[in-house]
Scaffold this motif. Sequence first.
Motif, PDB file in Angstrom:
ATOM      1  N   SER A  71       2.139   3.717  -0.690  1.00 52.23           N
ATOM      2  CA  SER A  71       0.988   2.980  -0.161  1.00 52.23           C
ATOM      3  C   SER A  71       0.776   1.670  -0.902  1.00 52.23           C
ATOM      4  CB  SER A  71      -0.269   3.841  -0.232  1.00 52.23           C
ATOM      5  OG  SER A  71      -0.534   4.201  -1.566  1.00 52.23           O
ATOM      6  N   SER A  72      -0.025   0.826  -0.295  1.00 48.60           N
ATOM      7  CA  SER A  72      -0.282  -0.513  -0.817  1.00 48.60           C
ATOM      8  C   SER A  72      -1.549  -0.539  -1.671  1.00 48.60           C
ATOM      9  CB  SER A  72      -0.446  -1.485   0.357  1.00 48.60           C
ATOM     10  OG  SER A  72      -0.834  -2.755  -0.120  1.00 48.60           O
ATOM     11  N   TRP A  73      -1.467  -1.295  -2.730  1.00 49.26           N
ATOM     12  CA  TRP A  73      -2.622  -1.549  -3.598  1.00 49.26           C
ATOM     13  C   TRP A  73      -3.055  -3.007  -3.470  1.00 49.26           C
ATOM     14  CZ3 TRP A  73      -5.016   2.280  -6.332  1.00 49.26           C
ATOM     15  CH2 TRP A  73      -4.330   3.483  -6.458  1.00 49.26           C
ATOM     16  N   ASP A  74      -2.572  -3.734  -2.450  1.00 50.65           N
ATOM     17  CA  ASP A  74      -2.824  -5.169  -2.317  1.00 50.65           C
ATOM     18  C   ASP A  74      -4.288  -5.535  -2.114  1.00 50.65           C
ATOM     19  OD1 ASP A  74      -0.139  -5.655  -2.664  1.00 50.65           O
ATOM     20  OD2 ASP A  74       0.273  -5.998  -0.536  1.00 50.65           O
ATOM     21  N   ASP A  75      -5.032  -4.713  -1.394  1.00 52.47           N
ATOM     22  CA  ASP A  75      -6.432  -5.012  -1.102  1.00 52.47           C
ATOM     23  C   ASP A  75      -7.328  -4.203  -2.033  1.00 52.47           C
ATOM     24  OD1 ASP A  75      -8.988  -5.399  -0.106  1.00 52.47           O
ATOM     25  OD2 ASP A  75      -8.394  -5.169   1.991  1.00 52.47           O
ATOM     26  N   GLY A  76      -7.804  -4.844  -3.090  1.00 54.10           N
ATOM     27  CA  GLY A  76      -8.650  -4.184  -4.075  1.00 54.10           C
ATOM     28  C   GLY A  76     -10.008  -3.770  -3.548  1.00 54.10           C
ATOM     29  N   ASN A  77     -10.379  -4.231  -2.360  1.00 53.23           N
ATOM     30  CA  ASN A  77     -11.664  -3.868  -1.769  1.00 53.23           C
ATOM     31  C   ASN A  77     -11.619  -2.544  -1.006  1.00 53.23           C
ATOM     32  OD1 ASN A  77     -13.040  -6.197  -2.667  1.00 53.23           O
ATOM     33  ND2 ASN A  77     -12.088  -7.375  -1.012  1.00 53.23           N
ATOM     34  N   LEU A  78     -10.408  -2.053  -0.738  1.00 51.69           N
ATOM     35  CA  LEU A  78     -10.274  -0.805   0.009  1.00 51.69           C
ATOM     36  C   LEU A  78     -10.524   0.397  -0.889  1.00 51.69           C
ATOM     37  CD1 LEU A  78      -7.080  -1.300   2.219  1.00 51.69           C
ATOM     38  CD2 LEU A  78      -9.462  -1.254   2.970  1.00 51.69           C
ATOM     39  N   GLN A  79     -11.169   1.405  -0.329  1.00 53.43           N
ATOM     40  CA  GLN A  79     -11.282   2.690  -1.009  1.00 53.43           C
ATOM     41  C   GLN A  79      -9.903   3.351  -0.995  1.00 53.43           C
ATOM     42  OE1 GLN A  79     -14.120   4.035  -2.416  1.00 53.43           O
ATOM     43  NE2 GLN A  79     -14.996   2.032  -2.021  1.00 53.43           N
ATOM     44  N   ASP A  80      -9.633   4.243  -1.944  1.00 49.95           N
ATOM     45  CA  ASP A  80      -8.348   4.945  -2.012  1.00 49.95           C
ATOM     46  C   ASP A  80      -8.003   5.588  -0.671  1.00 49.95           C
ATOM     47  OD1 ASP A  80      -6.084   6.204  -3.652  1.00 49.95           O
ATOM     48  OD2 ASP A  80      -7.088   7.961  -2.790  1.00 49.95           O
ATOM     49  N   PHE A  81      -8.966   6.218  -0.042  1.00 52.67           N
ATOM     50  CA  PHE A  81      -8.769   6.921   1.219  1.00 52.67           C
ATOM     51  C   PHE A  81      -8.223   6.008   2.316  1.00 52.67           C
ATOM     52  CE2 PHE A  81     -10.217   8.619   5.287  1.00 52.67           C
ATOM     53  CZ  PHE A  81      -9.895   9.958   5.171  1.00 52.67           C
ATOM     54  N   ASP A  82      -8.578   4.727   2.258  1.00 58.62           N
ATOM     55  CA  ASP A  82      -8.252   3.776   3.323  1.00 58.62           C
ATOM     56  C   ASP A  82      -6.989   2.944   3.077  1.00 58.62           C
ATOM     57  OD1 ASP A  82     -10.577   4.474   4.802  1.00 58.62           O
ATOM     58  OD2 ASP A  82     -11.782   3.228   3.459  1.00 58.62           O
ATOM     59  N   ARG A  83      -6.300   3.189   1.960  1.00 52.79           N
ATOM     60  CA  ARG A  83      -5.119   2.377   1.674  1.00 52.79           C
ATOM     61  C   ARG A  83      -3.987   2.648   2.674  1.00 52.79           C
ATOM     62  NH1 ARG A  83      -2.446   3.290  -2.766  1.00 52.79           N
ATOM     63  NH2 ARG A  83      -3.379   5.279  -3.273  1.00 52.79           N
ATOM     64  N   PRO A  84      -3.390   1.582   3.243  1.00 53.69           N
ATOM     65  CA  PRO A  84      -2.279   1.738   4.187  1.00 53.69           C
ATOM     66  C   PRO A  84      -0.945   1.839   3.439  1.00 53.69           C
ATOM     67  CG  PRO A  84      -2.806  -0.571   3.980  1.00 53.69           C
ATOM     68  CD  PRO A  84      -3.797   0.172   3.106  1.00 53.69           C
ATOM     69  N   LEU A  85       0.110   2.066   4.185  1.00 57.34           N
ATOM     70  CA  LEU A  85       1.452   2.061   3.601  1.00 57.34           C
ATOM     71  C   LEU A  85       1.885   0.634   3.301  1.00 57.34           C
ATOM     72  CD1 LEU A  85       3.359   4.649   5.832  1.00 57.34           C
ATOM     73  CD2 LEU A  85       2.198   5.025   3.646  1.00 57.34           C
ATOM     74  N   ASN A  86       2.740   0.508   2.287  1.00 55.53           N
ATOM     75  CA  ASN A  86       3.341  -0.793   2.024  1.00 55.53           C
ATOM     76  C   ASN A  86       4.702  -0.867   2.735  1.00 55.53           C
ATOM     77  OD1 ASN A  86       5.243   0.520   0.404  1.00 55.53           O
ATOM     78  ND2 ASN A  86       4.400  -0.214  -1.521  1.00 55.53           N
TER      79      ASN A  86
END
Length: 169
Positions: free
Chosen positions: A13-28
């Motif tokens: 998964s992607s960590w690019d958007d620091g505003n997203l909650q862990d639950f909402d992180r998409p795949l990279n």
Amino acid sequence: MALRLILMRHAKSSWDDGNLQDFDRPLNKRGRRDAPRMGRWVTAREIEVDRCLCSTATRTRETFDLWQQGSHQTPTVEYIEDLYHAPPGLILDCVKDVAGAGRTVMVIAHNPGMESLTAQFSGQDRRFPTAATAIFEFPQLERWRELTRHSDVKQLAFQVPKELPSEVE
């Protein structure tokens, strides 16, 4: 035919958007590449998945969708909120409660629960990186309701994406 359980950790998964909650992180990018490759690997082993139990997190849902594209299989999918960061016992409870009549059931969820459950069934402590997939068979079980951590189990396969044979590329 014996019951089979496929345990798959979500793809990277992607960590690019620091505003997203862990639950909402998409795949990279790597996750979007690896999930269909793992689907092809399962299909190449001539395994038909009847049912998939999938965490409701964004990255697990995307993993299932891409796995399905790669495998060309259409198992019934059940999205289960309790699988989000579930410990091994809760993963087993979900399988027992939801797997129904499926003979081959896949679970797509998260670590550390997936790694711990795989270690319990295989008797081996090993890393369970993103998109890792383990396949187990339970020769003595007739129904999923009988499943426990101590069920007689045989590991059929374990695969991580970076070690995939070239024929599933």
